[in-house]
Design a protein around this motif. Structure first.
Motif, short mmCIF file in Angstrom:
data_model
loop_
_atom_site.label_atom_id
_atom_site.label_comp_id
_atom_site.label_asym_id
_atom_site.label_seq_id
_atom_site.Cartn_x
_atom_site.Cartn_y
_atom_site.Cartn_z
N ASP A 1 -9.58 -1.14 -11.05
CA ASP A 1 -8.70 -1.96 -11.89
C ASP A 1 -7.56 -2.57 -11.07
O ASP A 1 -7.09 -3.67 -11.37
N GLU A 2 -7.14 -1.85 -10.04
CA GLU A 2 -6.12 -2.39 -9.13
C GLU A 2 -6.62 -3.70 -8.51
O GLU A 2 -5.92 -4.71 -8.50
N ARG B 1 -8.32 10.49 -5.10
CA ARG B 1 -7.48 9.46 -4.49
C ARG B 1 -7.01 9.87 -3.09
O ARG B 1 -6.95 9.05 -2.18
N LEU C 1 -11.16 8.92 -12.65
CA LEU C 1 -9.89 8.18 -12.69
C LEU C 1 -9.60 7.50 -11.35
O LEU C 1 -9.01 6.43 -11.30
N THR C 2 -10.04 8.14 -10.25
CA THR C 2 -9.83 7.54 -8.93
C THR C 2 -10.60 6.23 -8.83
O THR C 2 -10.05 5.20 -8.43
N GLU D 1 -11.81 4.35 -11.33
CA GLU D 1 -11.32 3.36 -12.30
C GLU D 1 -9.99 2.76 -11.87
O GLU D 1 -9.76 1.56 -12.03
N SER D 2 -9.11 3.57 -11.30
CA SER D 2 -7.79 3.03 -10.93
C SER D 2 -7.90 2.10 -9.72
O SER D 2 -7.23 1.06 -9.68
#
Ligand SMILES: [Zn+2]
Length: 491
Positions: free
Chosen positions: A85-86, A22, A78-79, A81-82
């Motif tokens: 999804d955002e 991120r 996770l970076t 996916e987040s």
């Protein structure tokens, strides 16, 4: 009329050791809705062009997040996916909309996702349903997958490499999108798999003429809405890596397929002739030392942070030291740890230092030496066109008569001002060594007596015939001679 726009992009060299989290997006571009700057980054022009058109034509533009990370290695799961999804949550909240217009790159690979854009576009499609217009602008250094083709109505790719036309292509994207919404056109994508991978600079022949030709074809035939050469990205080890020809017609997919095949085979017939000739480090240093006038610019073409490498290779520097080069400056070698040590030592100090070649195989060995710390600059910058590119805290050191710039933010050598920022007058040097494949040319050519393109070490998988791919296809050129298996493909 309400149109949703957002951008999610990076270019993933799956062989690069520099992983992306991120923070890497935040360091390059992370703009929540409405906070995108007025000027676009490479992959976010659909947002800025969309703003202008919304004001002119009176539709409502709903902005989602724009995120871009400079090219590097694998994206943290996770970076991805987040961020994904955002944007998907923003799209759900924006419904009902009439269209989704996206800025993507096309070569992002995240941990667990070989086709991130395919995953993202499929989720967008599932949210908006089968009938809504979904389109995107992408970088040609990308993978055109079946999943993406199934999920979107149409794609527009940059035509130029260097990518000087990303705003013009965003204009194309929007023009075709608005014509589609008005019922004036019905885009259909036709693709031909060229079954090859190569590098296609448009600043030289034969690619210059090829791009000019497809641009003329677009203008001459109203059935043809757009033609894109999807170059492919050889540093992405994914199953659908390779060059594709994409023709976008106004509801004439058979005609598009014929043209895509014809153009694709024309490109295939010129395979291996596109890239500039390269020499190795021994020849590059010998020729530069023998030159009558300077500066001779040696481009370390494959250790280019703009292509996702670390930018810390020392192969060329070791050769300069071996051949006793003097009056030479090297800009840059990425080594944040060595910069910290130099900062602690202070300007004027003479210290024992190990630097460079710490990140990846094929980049040479760390250099050990007794160096003089000449100049230290915090948050150093070089010019880049109309703006500035940061290269972080930096140290100018001297070793055996060679001036070397160590930097702590990876950056391609865009401009000679990277030397002057560190107190080195670039025009006074006989030899300048820089790290860039092609983008350096416009700014260095005016001061260079000669430019040498050097392939030193193996920091980048630049020879697909020898690259140890695990996932990419092995039945395309240059891994095989005649992948089309018919008379048209034969040499
Ligand atoms: Zn590109």
């Amino acid at each position: 009329m309400r149109i949703f726009t957002a951008a999610l992009a990076t270019e993933t060299n799956t062989f690069s050791p520099i992983c992306v989290d991120r923070r890497a997006f935040e360091a390059s571009l992370y703009a929540p809705p409405g906070e995108h700057p007025e000027t676009p980054t490479l992959c976010s022009a659909p947002i800025t062009v969309g703003r202008r058109l919304a004001a002119e034509k009176g539709f409502e533009l709903i902005e989602g997040t724009a995120a871009w990370a400079d090219p590097a290695g694998l994206v943290n799961r996770l970076t991805y996916e987040s961020l994904r999804d955002e944007i998907l949550d923003q799209l759900r909240a924006a419904l009902p909309v009439d269209a989704v217009v996206l800025g993507l790159h096309g070569a992002m690979v995240a941990d667990g996702y070989e086709d991130t854009e395919g995953d993202f576009l499929t989720r967008v499609r599932n949210i908006v349903g089968a009938d809504m217009l979904v389109c995107a602008e992408l970088d040609p250094h990308s993978h055109l997958t079946a999943k993406r083709l199934a999920a979107a109505n149409f794609f527009i790719y940059f035509k130029e490499f260097p990518h000087t036309d990303f705003v013009d292509r965003a204009e194309d994207l929007w023009r075709i999108a608005l014509d589609t919404l008005a019922g004036r056109v019905k885009p259909a994508m036709s693709v031909f798999d060229c079954r090859m991978i190569d590098v296609y600079p448009t600043s030289r022949e034969p690619m210059r003429s090829f791009v000019d030709k497809i641009t003329r074809t677009e203008a001459a035939d109203p059935d043809i809405l757009s033609i894109s050469v999807v170059h492919g990205f050889m540093a992405g080890d994914v199953p659908e890596m390779g060059t594709k020809m994409l023709v976008l017609t106004d509801s004439k997919p058979e005609k598009g397929a014929v043209l895509a095949r014809e153009l694709g085979l024309e490109l295939f017939a010129q395979r291996g002739t596109f890239i500039m000739p390269q020499i190795d480090e021994k020849e590059a240093v010998s020729r530069a030392l023998a030159a009558v006038s300077g500066p001779v610019v040696i481009a370390d073409t494959w250790d280019n942070p703009g292509g996702g490498t670390a930018g810390d290779a020392t192969v060329l520097l070791a050769e300069l030291l071996a051949q006793g080069a003097q009056d030479t400056a090297v800009g840059t070698i990425w080594d944040p740890m060595a910069v910290q040590i130099c900062m602690a030592a202070g300007e004027g100090a003479e210290i024992q230092l190990r630097f460079g070649a710490k990140s990846a195989p094929g980049t040479g060995n760390p250099i050990d030496g007794f160096v003089k710390v000449v100049r230290l600059v915090r948050n150093a910058e070089m010019r880049f066109g109309e703006s500035y590119a940061p290269f972080g805290d930096a140290a100018h050191i001297q070793l055996n008569g060679i001036d070397i710039i160590l930097n702590s933010t990876r950056a391609q050598s865009f401009d000679p001002s990277l030397f002057s920022a560190m107190g080195i007058e670039p025009t006074s040097k006989k030899i300048l060594v820089i790290k860039s494949t092609n983008h350096f040319y416009a700014s260095f050519a005016p001061i260079a007596a000669e430019i040498l393109y050097c392939s030193a070490g193996t920091p980048y998988p630049n020879n697909p015939a020898r690259t140890p791919y695990r996932r990419a296809p092995r039945d395309i050129w240059p891994m095989v001679d005649n992948p089309h298996g018919d008379a048209q493909g034969a040499p």
